[in-house]
Write a protein that holds these residues in place. Sequence first.
Motif, PDB file in Angstrom:
ATOM      1  N   GLN A 241       0.855  -1.180   0.000  1.00  0.00           N
ATOM      2  CA  GLN A 241       0.000   0.000   0.000  1.00  0.00           C
ATOM      3  C   GLN A 241       0.895   1.235   0.000  1.00  0.00           C
ATOM      4  O   GLN A 241       1.930   1.255   0.650  1.00  0.00           O
ATOM      5  N   CYS A 242       0.473   2.268  -0.719  1.00  0.00           N
ATOM      6  CA  CYS A 242       1.223   3.522  -0.776  1.00  0.00           C
ATOM      7  C   CYS A 242       1.074   4.263   0.558  1.00  0.00           C
ATOM      8  O   CYS A 242      -0.037   4.430   1.057  1.00  0.00           O
ATOM      9  N   ARG A 243       2.195   4.723   1.114  1.00  0.00           N
ATOM     10  CA  ARG A 243       2.144   5.461   2.388  1.00  0.00           C
ATOM     11  C   ARG A 243       1.498   6.821   2.233  1.00  0.00           C
ATOM     12  O   ARG A 243       1.142   7.449   3.224  1.00  0.00           O
ATOM     13  N   SER A 244       1.418   7.305   0.996  1.00  0.00           N
ATOM     14  CA  SER A 244       0.863   8.640   0.806  1.00  0.00           C
ATOM     15  C   SER A 244      -0.640   8.592   0.558  1.00  0.00           C
ATOM     16  O   SER A 244      -1.413   9.160   1.313  1.00  0.00           O
ATOM     17  N   CYS A 245      -1.084   7.873  -0.491  1.00  0.00           N
ATOM     18  CA  CYS A 245      -2.513   7.878  -0.833  1.00  0.00           C
ATOM     19  C   CYS A 245      -3.254   6.675  -0.242  1.00  0.00           C
ATOM     20  O   CYS A 245      -4.482   6.611  -0.318  1.00  0.00           O
ATOM     21  N   HIS A 246      -2.509   5.722   0.320  1.00  0.00           N
ATOM     22  CA  HIS A 246      -3.085   4.532   0.968  1.00  0.00           C
ATOM     23  C   HIS A 246      -3.810   3.606   0.005  1.00  0.00           C
ATOM     24  O   HIS A 246      -4.512   2.692   0.422  1.00  0.00           O
TER      25      HIS A 246
ATOM     26  N   VAL B 158       5.989   4.495  -1.643  1.00  0.00           N
ATOM     27  CA  VAL B 158       4.982   5.406  -2.194  1.00  0.00           C
ATOM     28  C   VAL B 158       5.016   5.292  -3.720  1.00  0.00           C
ATOM     29  O   VAL B 158       6.053   4.984  -4.304  1.00  0.00           O
ATOM     30  N   HIS B 159       3.862   5.508  -4.342  1.00  0.00           N
ATOM     31  CA  HIS B 159       3.820   5.625  -5.802  1.00  0.00           C
ATOM     32  C   HIS B 159       4.771   6.734  -6.251  1.00  0.00           C
ATOM     33  O   HIS B 159       4.856   7.768  -5.577  1.00  0.00           O
ATOM     34  N   VAL B 160       5.404   6.565  -7.386  1.00  0.00           N
ATOM     35  CA  VAL B 160       6.179   7.672  -7.950  1.00  0.00           C
ATOM     36  C   VAL B 160       5.257   8.866  -8.179  1.00  0.00           C
ATOM     37  O   VAL B 160       5.618  10.012  -7.917  1.00  0.00           O
ATOM     38  N   ARG B 161       4.018   8.589  -8.608  1.00  0.00           N
ATOM     39  CA  ARG B 161       3.099   9.694  -8.890  1.00  0.00           C
ATOM     40  C   ARG B 161       2.645  10.400  -7.616  1.00  0.00           C
ATOM     41  O   ARG B 161       2.036  11.465  -7.691  1.00  0.00           O
ATOM     42  N   CYS B 162       2.898   9.838  -6.461  1.00  0.00           N
ATOM     43  CA  CYS B 162       2.544  10.494  -5.199  1.00  0.00           C
ATOM     44  C   CYS B 162       3.713  11.286  -4.608  1.00  0.00           C
ATOM     45  O   CYS B 162       3.625  11.772  -3.472  1.00  0.00           O
ATOM     46  N   SER B 163       4.797  11.429  -5.373  1.00  0.00           N
ATOM     47  CA  SER B 163       6.004  12.081  -4.833  1.00  0.00           C
ATOM     48  C   SER B 163       5.751  13.487  -4.319  1.00  0.00           C
ATOM     49  O   SER B 163       6.185  13.855  -3.238  1.00  0.00           O
TER      50      SER B 163
HETATM   51 ZN   LIG Z   1       0.073   6.735  -3.800  1.00  0.00          ZN
END
Ligand SMILES: [Zn+2]
Length: 178
Positions: free
Chosen positions: A104-109, A135-140
Amino acid sequence: MAHVIEPAPTGRAKCRGCGGKIAASELRFGERLPNPFADGETMHWFHLVCAAFKRPEPFLEALAAGPQPLDDAEQLASEARRGAAHRRLPRIDGAERSPSGRAQCRSCHEPIAKDAWRILLVFYEEGRFVPAGYVHVRCSRAYFETADILPRLQRFAPDLRDEDLKEIEQELGQSAPA
Ligand SMILES: [Zn+2]
Ligand SMILES: [Zn+2]
């Protein structure tokens, strides 16, 4: 209690930041820490670039103490200042294609899809870098407050190919703020 920047006397020490060897006579950063197992102190060694990326505050202290003339002191200091200002930047530990869809992405979950680009994170805890998810690269931009992170990804994922870096750069360009 002073940290140091000095030429490595041998090629035996490993960098705590990337795990690679530090070549003999290459300048290295030494972070002086209390020895966890005994009285006294211990040194943790880093490549200068790895120190600027992952241990910005002590690295800046050592730079300020001088007097060694570094060719790229200003660039290293500027990266370290960015890491001190954006507190999550020093967590970056490379990038990879997600081998499964389980994390799971730590940013957008949201889950990170299999084969999607993700950034590896580490937390610095008591002298160690501990794996801390992705985290997703797109969530940087949402997570790190900046998408200007390609040199950090490259540094800690040296096997990325040019076409990989192009794809990652494109996703970074599309990453939206929080
Ligand atoms: Zn994300
Ligand atoms: Zn290193």
